[in-house]
Design a protein around this motif. Structure first.
Motif, PDB file in Angstrom:
ATOM      1  N   GLY A 240       0.797  -1.219   0.000  1.00  0.00           N
ATOM      2  CA  GLY A 240       0.000   0.000   0.000  1.00  0.00           C
ATOM      3  C   GLY A 240       0.830   1.269   0.000  1.00  0.00           C
ATOM      4  O   GLY A 240       0.338   2.328  -0.393  1.00  0.00           O
ATOM      5  N   ILE A 241       2.079   1.166   0.446  1.00  0.00           N
ATOM      6  CA  ILE A 241       2.974   2.331   0.469  1.00  0.00           C
ATOM      7  C   ILE A 241       3.971   2.294  -0.676  1.00  0.00           C
ATOM      8  O   ILE A 241       4.045   3.228  -1.474  1.00  0.00           O
ATOM      9  CB  ILE A 241       3.715   2.418   1.823  1.00  0.00           C
ATOM     10  CG1 ILE A 241       2.724   2.752   2.944  1.00  0.00           C
ATOM     11  CG2 ILE A 241       4.837   3.461   1.771  1.00  0.00           C
ATOM     12  CD1 ILE A 241       3.340   2.777   4.320  1.00  0.00           C
ATOM     13  N   TYR A 243       4.220   0.685  -3.431  1.00  0.00           N
ATOM     14  CA  TYR A 243       3.732   0.635  -4.814  1.00  0.00           C
ATOM     15  C   TYR A 243       2.597   1.616  -5.057  1.00  0.00           C
ATOM     16  O   TYR A 243       1.710   1.386  -5.890  1.00  0.00           O
ATOM     17  CB  TYR A 243       3.298  -0.788  -5.175  1.00  0.00           C
ATOM     18  CG  TYR A 243       4.441  -1.775  -5.147  1.00  0.00           C
ATOM     19  CD1 TYR A 243       5.660  -1.461  -5.737  1.00  0.00           C
ATOM     20  CD2 TYR A 243       4.315  -3.006  -4.509  1.00  0.00           C
ATOM     21  CE1 TYR A 243       6.724  -2.353  -5.698  1.00  0.00           C
ATOM     22  CE2 TYR A 243       5.364  -3.908  -4.467  1.00  0.00           C
ATOM     23  CZ  TYR A 243       6.575  -3.576  -5.067  1.00  0.00           C
ATOM     24  OH  TYR A 243       7.636  -4.462  -5.023  1.00  0.00           O
ATOM     25  N   ALA A 244       2.639   2.734  -4.341  1.00  0.00           N
ATOM     26  CA  ALA A 244       1.630   3.773  -4.553  1.00  0.00           C
ATOM     27  C   ALA A 244       1.711   4.354  -5.955  1.00  0.00           C
ATOM     28  O   ALA A 244       0.735   4.872  -6.489  1.00  0.00           O
ATOM     29  CB  ALA A 244       1.797   4.883  -3.518  1.00  0.00           C
ATOM     30  N   SER A 245       2.889   4.261  -6.564  1.00  0.00           N
ATOM     31  CA  SER A 245       3.073   4.701  -7.943  1.00  0.00           C
ATOM     32  C   SER A 245       4.173   3.855  -8.575  1.00  0.00           C
ATOM     33  O   SER A 245       5.119   3.451  -7.897  1.00  0.00           O
ATOM     34  CB  SER A 245       3.477   6.183  -7.990  1.00  0.00           C
ATOM     35  OG  SER A 245       3.879   6.556  -9.302  1.00  0.00           O
ATOM     36  N   LYS A 253       5.007   9.554  -3.817  1.00  0.00           N
ATOM     37  CA  LYS A 253       3.702   8.932  -3.590  1.00  0.00           C
ATOM     38  C   LYS A 253       3.763   7.979  -2.387  1.00  0.00           C
ATOM     39  O   LYS A 253       2.789   7.872  -1.622  1.00  0.00           O
ATOM     40  CB  LYS A 253       3.244   8.184  -4.837  1.00  0.00           C
ATOM     41  CG  LYS A 253       2.926   9.096  -6.021  1.00  0.00           C
ATOM     42  CD  LYS A 253       1.795  10.062  -5.686  1.00  0.00           C
ATOM     43  CE  LYS A 253       1.411  10.920  -6.879  1.00  0.00           C
ATOM     44  NZ  LYS A 253       0.355  11.917  -6.546  1.00  0.00           N
ATOM     45  N   ALA A 254       4.892   7.304  -2.212  1.00  0.00           N
ATOM     46  CA  ALA A 254       5.066   6.449  -1.040  1.00  0.00           C
ATOM     47  C   ALA A 254       5.016   7.302   0.228  1.00  0.00           C
ATOM     48  O   ALA A 254       4.409   6.908   1.233  1.00  0.00           O
ATOM     49  CB  ALA A 254       6.383   5.688  -1.121  1.00  0.00           C
ATOM     50  N   LYS A 257       1.409   8.211   1.098  1.00  0.00           N
ATOM     51  CA  LYS A 257       0.679   7.108   1.719  1.00  0.00           C
ATOM     52  C   LYS A 257       1.148   6.886   3.165  1.00  0.00           C
ATOM     53  O   LYS A 257       0.334   6.648   4.066  1.00  0.00           O
ATOM     54  CB  LYS A 257       0.880   5.827   0.908  1.00  0.00           C
ATOM     55  CG  LYS A 257       0.190   5.830  -0.445  1.00  0.00           C
ATOM     56  CD  LYS A 257      -1.325   5.733  -0.277  1.00  0.00           C
ATOM     57  CE  LYS A 257      -2.017   5.563  -1.625  1.00  0.00           C
ATOM     58  NZ  LYS A 257      -3.486   5.433  -1.489  1.00  0.00           N
TER      59      LYS A 257
END
Length: 271
Positions: A240-241, A243-245, A253-254, A257
């Motif tokens: 969820g963190i 691979y946020a982008s 993006k990490a 999150k």
């Protein structure tokens, strides 16, 4: 690292977030694949972007072993980077080891002496002599599987023996082992309703809690039933963190999150 120091970091950062560094070359941004060590470069950028928002990083060793010697070298570079640049971070080798005593001693030496992790996850199925070699290391921690977040956990862990679920036998038995004060436990976030019972058995121990985010665990429920007076939780989020982008903005993006989770944790701590 002592648990007292870890608790102090939780209070200082207003966070009990652990970020799982489970690196899959098929999921990371494509531009990194042109670099000499894409796994390490991905980790380094993620760590630099999130270190102030978390208290722990947890590389799952399978994601490094899968790439042979190069993957292991990436793991080594990652832990060395964390220890040198961010020594306040609690590091977890998510290796789930567990074997007869002399083999466990070698596993412990590999993760504690050679790689210098603060902790390692272990499986308790083979009993005391497979776990105690890990517990013998001063200021190192053994995070034992107790009640996991996967579907198959119900195959054995919650089955009753003599009127008591197996995971409760595991928790109670482990408390009598030598250096058991160095024990922490893995308890999955998707089993939030079990935390109250677990806290009756191990009220003061740290619990590593995977399953928040991609696996559907609820942070509020885990904290309601699992938090103790010194917090006593490390909430892990991996996919969820990290691979946020999958674009060049992946680290930012990490961070976004991670920041969202940290802010939720800060609110819980303040309340």
């Amino acid at each position: 690292m002592t648990t007292q120091y870890l608790t102090e970091q939780i209070q200082a950062k207003k966070s009990f977030l652990c970020i799982g560094l489970d690196v899959d070359l098929n999921k990371i941004p494509q531009h990194l694949l042109q670099l000499q060590d894409p796994i390490f470069e991905f980790n380094k950028a993620t760590i630099d972007a999130t270190h102030d928002l978390c208290v722990s990083y947890k590389p799952n060793t399978a994601f490094y072993e899968a790439y042979g010697i190069k993957g292991w070298q990436s793991l080594q570079k990652t832990i060395q980077y964390i220890n040198k640049k961010y020594p306040e971070i609690f590091t977890i080798a998510d290796a789930k080891r567990g074997d007869i005593g002399n083999t466990s001693s070698m596993y412990a030496k590999a993760f504690f002496d050679d790689l210098n992790f603060d902790s390692v996850t272990v499986a308790p199925y083979m009993g005391k002599d497979s776990v105690e070699p890990f517990l013998a290391f001063e200021n190192k921690h053994t995070i034992m599987l107790a009640l996991t977040s996967n579907e198959g956990a119900f195959d054995f862990q919650t089955k009753e023996a003599n009127g008591k679920e197996l995971y409760k036998h595991v928790l109670e038995t482990s408390k009598a082992w030598k250096n058991s004060e160095n024990l922490m436990y893995v308890v999955g976030a998707t089993k939030a309703e079990y935390f109250a019972e677990i806290r009756k058995i191990v009220p003061d121990s740290f619990l590593l809690v995977p399953g928040i985010g991609a696996q559907g665990g609820n942070l509020q429920d885990v904290c309601k039933y699992g938090m103790n007076d010194s917090v006593g939780l490390l909430i892990n989020s991996s996919r969820g963190i990290i691979y946020a982008s999958n674009q060049e903005d992946f680290a930012q993006k990490a961070r976004e999150k991670a920041k969202k989770l940290q802010q939720e944790m800060e609110e819980i701590l303040n309340n």
